[in-house]
Scaffold this motif. Structure first.
Motif, mmCIF file in Angstrom:
data_model
loop_
_atom_site.group_PDB
_atom_site.id
_atom_site.type_symbol
_atom_site.label_atom_id
_atom_site.label_comp_id
_atom_site.label_asym_id
_atom_site.label_seq_id
_atom_site.Cartn_x
_atom_site.Cartn_y
_atom_site.Cartn_z
ATOM 1 N N CYS A 360 -20.982 14.124 -1.441
ATOM 2 C CA CYS A 360 -21.880 15.275 -1.320
ATOM 3 C C CYS A 360 -22.993 15.133 -2.368
ATOM 4 C CB CYS A 360 -21.117 16.581 -1.535
ATOM 5 S SG CYS A 360 -22.215 18.013 -1.644
ATOM 6 N N CYS A 363 -22.886 18.500 -4.868
ATOM 7 C CA CYS A 363 -21.887 18.754 -5.914
ATOM 8 C C CYS A 363 -21.120 17.497 -6.332
ATOM 9 C CB CYS A 363 -20.911 19.852 -5.466
ATOM 10 S SG CYS A 363 -19.759 19.296 -4.203
ATOM 11 N N CYS A 374 -19.606 20.587 3.186
ATOM 12 C CA CYS A 374 -18.855 20.151 2.004
ATOM 13 C C CYS A 374 -17.734 21.150 1.706
ATOM 14 C CB CYS A 374 -19.797 20.044 0.804
ATOM 15 S SG CYS A 374 -18.911 19.700 -0.729
ATOM 16 N N CYS A 377 -18.733 22.769 -2.172
ATOM 17 C CA CYS A 377 -19.890 23.655 -2.394
ATOM 18 C C CYS A 377 -20.317 24.398 -1.130
ATOM 19 C CB CYS A 377 -21.066 22.882 -2.986
ATOM 20 S SG CYS A 377 -21.817 21.710 -1.833
HETATM 21 ZN ZN ZN Z 1 -20.732 19.717 -2.151
#
Ligand code: ZN
Length: 402
Positions: A360, A363, A374, A377
């Protein structure tokens, strides 16, 4: 410890409420004052008794009942409820906020404030269906509409209620005058995957059409359509869709190139694949690194353009060439030759086994499966295929194991 601080909070509440009381007492007519005072005194001592017996829940019940929710004390009630929620004592927070909400003749703004507080209490408690019910009511109030809709979207995403999530996203778009969110395309893709799992391919195609209408650039929809085409044996269409994804976003090459290769193998068209890759790379040089990575990780590529991309990849990584020349003195000098290239590719493939395939960008969460939302996040479209080797991490493994 929790009980001690609960007692402290109740005492603070009583002190704050006493100010409101005092005002009420001074303004109430004499005839009303005496009866009310007697009731309050009885309740007060009952509550105090519970406090002394360290029964904060019962004490709280008495004190909340004792202190009327009126314009003098309402903010104190809210403050106490919110304090309990922040401390994780959600049942107490709900008790206080429910008490406010149920009062007759409550001004509208306080009623809305209580709805909002109750929604937050239930969210904190993880009781999403109760939170949803309060948020739906709150979404009818202009002052809190946007906030309520944004929270409802998160609940429906978490609950995987995609139809509801679409409806709320559309209400939110009306509210903010921003147009339909491209995330709606993902919801349609989710519905399409559900339809595929239920063996309803036509319904899945209809959802994918809607996904495309919601966001023409949605890569996931194109990848899903390609997978369906592969399942139906339409490799030509699948190949076209995979190429479209790579043209749109070369970063997805590690995911789509192996799929593209399998399509051309199924059509017995290895030569055609080489020509296609060559044309794609000359049109879009940014694909070179992705092609090299995909061909290193995935064993099946064997054509001149792929070898050229891998050679280029090795030459551009000084650490890699140094490492290889240290490990195998003949490998670096032979990098242009077949043998050297194969050795390097094999070594890198072994290194890649410890690499996460997806990461990701928001994050840093990484994993081996592509998740379009994700899990950490909750962002959509922020997870992408990785296309580099973590040499340091991989080299650190034997050191740690020693
Ligand atoms: Zn993320």
């Amino acid at each position: 410890m929790a009980a001690d601080s609960a007692l402290l909070l109740i005492l603070l509440f009583m002190a704050a409420a006493a100010a409101g009381w005092y005002v009420a007492r001074r303004t109430a007519p004499d005839s009303r004052r005496n009866g009310t005072e007697r009731e309050l005194n009885a309740d007060y001592f009952a509550g105090l008794n519970f406090l002394l017996n360290e029964e904060p829940d019962k004490a709280l019940e008495v004190f909340v009942r004792m202190v009327d929710v009126d314009s003098d004390t309402i903010e104190t009630h809210f403050a106490l409820g919110n304090l309990f929620r922040r401390r994780g004592e959600v049942n107490r927070a709900i008790q206080i906020h429910q008490n406010i909400f149920e009062r007759k003749g409550l001004p509208r703004r306080h009623r809305e404030q209580a709805l909002r507080a109750l929604a937050e209490d239930y969210l904190k408690a993880g009781l999403l269906d109760r939170a949803e019910a309060y948020l739906q009511q709150l979404a009818d109030q202009p002052a809190y509409r946007r906030e309520a809709l944004e929270r409802l979207v998160l609940i429906y995403e978490q609950e995987r209620e995609w139809e509801q999530a679409i409806a709320i996203r559309d209400r939110l778009a009306d509210e903010t005058h921003t147009g339909r969110s491209p995330v709606v395309a993902h919801y349609f893709c989710e519905l399409a995957q559900k339809a595929l799992a239920a063996d309803k391919p036509e319904q899945a195609q209809e959802y994918l059409r809607r996904a495309r209408a919601a966001d023409r650039d949605n890569l996931r929809g194109a990848i899903l359509r390609a997978e369906i085409a592969v399942g139906e044996g339409d490799f030509k269409l699948a190949s076209r869709l995979y190429r479209r994804v790579m043209e749109q976003d070369p970063g997805f090459a590690p995911l789509t190139l192996p799929a593209l290769r399998r399509c051309h193998e199924a059509m017995d068209d290895r030569a055609g694949l080489g020509e296609l890759l060559s044309a794609m790379v000359s049109k879009q040089p940014g694909l070179k690194a992705g092609l090299a990575y995909a061909a290193i990780v995935d064993e099946g590529f064997d054509d001149p353009i792929t070898r050229e991309c891998i050679t280029d990849f090795v030459r551009r990584n000084p650490m890699l060439t140094d490492l290889m020349s240290t490990l195998r003195p003949d490998a670096a000098s032979d990098a242009d030759g077949e043998q050297g290239l194969r050795r390097i590719t094999r070594a890198l493939r072994m290194l890649s086994a410890s690499n996460p395939s997806y990461r990701c960008e928001n994050c840093g969460f990484s994993g081996t499966v592509l998740q379009w939302q994700c899990p950490t996040c909750k962002n959509w479209d922020s997870t992408r295929p990785t296309a580099s080797f973590r040499f340091e991490a991989s080299l650190g493994v034997p050191r740690l194991a020693r």
